[in-house]
Design an enzyme around this catalytic site. Structure first.
Site, mmCIF file in Angstrom:
data_model
loop_
_atom_site.group_PDB
_atom_site.id
_atom_site.type_symbol
_atom_site.label_atom_id
_atom_site.label_comp_id
_atom_site.label_asym_id
_atom_site.label_seq_id
_atom_site.Cartn_x
_atom_site.Cartn_y
_atom_site.Cartn_z
ATOM 1 N N LYS A 34 53.855 47.802 99.463
ATOM 2 C CA LYS A 34 54.707 48.863 99.253
ATOM 3 C C LYS A 34 56.132 48.048 99.025
ATOM 4 O O LYS A 34 56.516 47.585 100.235
ATOM 5 C CB LYS A 34 54.914 49.929 100.292
ATOM 6 C CG LYS A 34 55.993 50.853 100.199
ATOM 7 C CD LYS A 34 56.352 51.909 101.268
ATOM 8 C CE LYS A 34 57.677 52.644 101.404
ATOM 9 N NZ LYS A 34 57.880 52.939 102.485
ATOM 10 N N GLY B 61 63.930 58.488 107.216
ATOM 11 C CA GLY B 61 64.105 58.993 108.601
ATOM 12 C C GLY B 61 65.135 60.047 108.731
ATOM 13 O O GLY B 61 65.574 60.419 109.821
ATOM 14 N N ALA C 3 59.545 58.975 102.115
ATOM 15 C CA ALA C 3 60.884 58.960 102.794
ATOM 16 C C ALA C 3 61.379 60.392 102.799
ATOM 17 O O ALA C 3 61.403 60.876 101.849
ATOM 18 C CB ALA C 3 61.638 57.967 102.356
ATOM 19 N N GLY C 4 62.135 60.643 104.298
ATOM 20 C CA GLY C 4 62.839 61.783 103.978
ATOM 21 C C GLY C 4 62.313 63.195 104.456
ATOM 22 O O GLY C 4 62.849 64.049 104.605
ATOM 23 N N ASN D 264 56.645 58.947 108.158
ATOM 24 C CA ASN D 264 56.655 58.012 109.246
ATOM 25 C C ASN D 264 57.211 59.063 110.400
ATOM 26 O O ASN D 264 56.629 59.410 111.489
ATOM 27 C CB ASN D 264 56.915 57.023 109.181
ATOM 28 C CG ASN D 264 56.744 55.984 110.483
ATOM 29 O OD1 ASN D 264 56.729 54.660 110.081
ATOM 30 N ND2 ASN D 264 56.487 56.592 111.632
ATOM 31 N N THR D 265 58.683 58.906 110.494
ATOM 32 C CA THR D 265 59.268 59.402 111.727
ATOM 33 C C THR D 265 58.963 60.928 111.904
ATOM 34 O O THR D 265 58.999 61.199 113.184
ATOM 35 C CB THR D 265 60.906 59.399 111.075
ATOM 36 O OG1 THR D 265 61.159 58.206 110.617
ATOM 37 C CG2 THR D 265 61.602 59.620 112.445
#
Lengths: 252, 312
Positions: free
Chosen positions: A91, A152, A179-180, A201-202
């Site tokens: 990635k 994040g 992301a986001g 992830n977050t």
């Protein structure tokens, strides 16, 4: 199909910031994810114990170049990742701005060209910009990973129209929203738009109950994908009664 | 039979103390040439409720015993609670922290720490928490033991072996890993804080623990790596800018020390007592050494005292 690999689950899960490796493994299990990302930049070669724990998940590893700000850093990290993890998947993240962590599209295309030529299967973290997408494909990428919002931030799909356009513009390229994403509904929305997978992830790692949230995301992504495949109804300006008017009781 | 406690960090000293307090025969074997124990670089926060932000309930529940344990054994336990704040644009982090923890009150930070007046509109106050200076506490435990006749020596252990060597026990504990932590100690006479303050930030959280004479400990990074060696420029930069965000007076601080240690950790990040063929391991304190070492030590001492009663 991601570089010849078919996935049942369309959720890709990041592995940072969990309360413990144990909770991380339980979250992966609950989410049903078959691909997990793992970073190398900060942990370096001495992070072996954590990587051994990740291997227990039996997921396919997608190493990333998180934290890299230049072509050279990203390329070096990718080469190291191939050696450490024994996979050609990478990635590719080249961060252009410290505050928004948005990708540097110029360095990204350059790094992608180098890595594709070296036989890497590159998953580039990019914006929804169509021209950057085309340049990445031309460089040899066979997957594109547009952002939903800054890493994040949990803002969801910030440029819905742009993402729709991107989906329409690259109908045959696997597209992963990366992301986001902050909520399961946002991940479902990405899948309903026809994206092929979601990487996050977050939202899971920092949930009060990461395992419960991982399960929720797994289901939302499944629901969004099934909804897309089943064919979503178009929006209409006017109401359209779903119950026929025939056969109503005649009340004297 | 004598109990040889291996190690010189917080786990070893707590175990030796708890065993001695039960009337058991104890000595401490200080490993030759081992790296400095990770607990020398600890924050010394006795903050079970704050740790609950990411730690499991077990740590929160059991860790509450730590404050009284330390106060009963060493001088210098400060019961001033913990203050948690966030920069204006990250106040949502504060909401999250409040949801993830308990035993806190919403406060105006300036009411508790006048130096923070006007800088933060809201904060969380964990009034039952405490802190201590880890190095002083370790020295106090050691001299307490020595003054009662417990010997500290190098060489081979004997009798009942209680192994508290942290990451050095990794050859016996296959699932033990190191989690790197980096910290700084500064002298900041322009800043007056009386209790640990945690600054929340989505990427660079930090805490600041007051020590004596205008000194502050600023910590700490969490990196999944067993790399030894000095603090990276990046870690120092992140920690210092977080400290500066908390109070601009930290910009004028003198840096007294930069330190890095490896937190011995099991996969669930929960400390454990493990029985092996020739020894008992007490290990895996992760970031909870000062909180959980007394708890593990008392549990071990209870087990061993009962065992010896039955054996007699």
């Amino acid at each position: 199909m991601f570089y010849g690999v078919d996935l049942t689950s369309r959720l890709m899960l990041g592995t940072a910031q969990y309360p413990s490796p144990q909770v991380l493994l339980e979250a992966i299990e609950a989410s049903g994810a078959e691909v997990i990302t793992v970073s190398l930049r900060r942990e370096g070669a001495a992070g072996g114990a954590f990587r051994d724990l990740l291997a227990k998940s039996r997921c396919r590893l997608l190493p990333n170049t998180a934290g890299c700000h230049t072509v050279r850093e990203a390329v070096t990290t990718a080469r190291m990742a191939r050696e450490v993890f024994g996979t050609s998947w990478i990635k590719l993240e080249v961060i252009g701005h410290a505050d928004t962590l948005q990708p540097d599209p110029f360095a990204l295309v350059e790094a992608a060209r180098v890595l594709c030529a070296e036989g890497f299967d590159v998953f580039p973290y990019t914006t929804e910009d169509l021209i950057v997408g085309e340049k990445l494909l031309e460089a040899g990428c066979k997957v594109l990973m547009p952002w939903g919002a800054p890493i994040g931030s949990g803002q969801g799909l910030r440029n819905l129209a742009g993402l729709r356009t991107m989906r329409a513009h690259f109908p045959d390229v696997p597209l992963v929203v990366d992301a986001g994403i902050g909520a399961p509904s946002q991940a479902a929305q990405a899948m309903e738009l026809g994206f092929d997978a979601v990487l996050l992830n977050t939202a899971v790692a920092k949930a009060i109950d990461p395992v419960g949230m991982a399960r929720a995301f797994g289901r939302a992504i499944q629901a969004g994908r099934e909804g897309h495949q089943a064919g979503l109804m178009p929006e209409r300006d006017m109401a359209s009664a779903s119950t026929p008017v025939f056969g109503l009781a005649e009340l004297a | 039979m004598i109990h040889s406690v291996l190690g010189e960090g917080v786990t070893a000293l707590c175990c030796a103390t708890a065993l001695f307090d039960r009337g058991l025969d104890v000595e401490v074997i200080v490993p030759d040439g081992a790296p400095e124990p990770a607990s020398r670089f600890a924050g010394g926060m006795l903050a079970p409720f704050c740790e609950g932000e990411s730690a499991p309930d077990l740590i929160v529940a059991k860790g509450q015993a730590a404050v009284n344990w330390w106060a009963a054994h060493v001088p210098g336990v400060v019961r001033q609670g913990t203050l948690v704040v966030a920069p204006p644009r990250d106040v949502s982090e504060l909401e999250r922290f409040a949801r993830a923890t308990r035993e806190h009150d919403w406060v105006s930070p300036g009411d508790l720490e006048p130096d923070l007046a006007g800088r933060f509109a809201r904060g969380l106050f964990f009034s039952s928490e405490a802190h201590l200076d880890p190095r002083q506490a370790l020295a106090s435990l050691r001299s307490r033991l020595e003054s009662r006749g417990v010997s500290f020596r190098t060489g081979a252990p004997r009798g009942w072996i209680v192994d508290c060597r942290g990451l050095a026990s990794r050859e016996d504990l296959a699932d033990l890993r190191g989690v790197r932590g980096e910290m700084l100690i500064v002298h900041a006479p322009d800043v007056a804080l009386t209790r640990p303050v945690r600054l929340l930030h989505p990427r660079f959280p930090c805490y600041i623990v007051p020590r004596e004479n205008g000194r502050y400990m600023i910590g700490a990074t969490m990196v999944e790596s067993a790399r030894r060696g000095g603090v990276t420029a990046r870690a120092a930069m992140e920690l210092l800018s977080a400290a500066y965000t908390l109070h601009p007076g930290f910009a004028e601080a003198e840096i007294l020390e930069l330190g890095a240690g490896l937190r011995p950790s099991f996969p669930d990040n929960i400390p454990a007592i493990r029985h092996a063929a020739d020894r008992i391991h007490v290990n895996g304190m992760y970031r909870h050494g000062f909180l959980m070492a007394p708890v593990c030590a008392e549990q071990l001492a209870t087990e061993l005292a009962e065992l010896h009663v039955h054996a007699d």
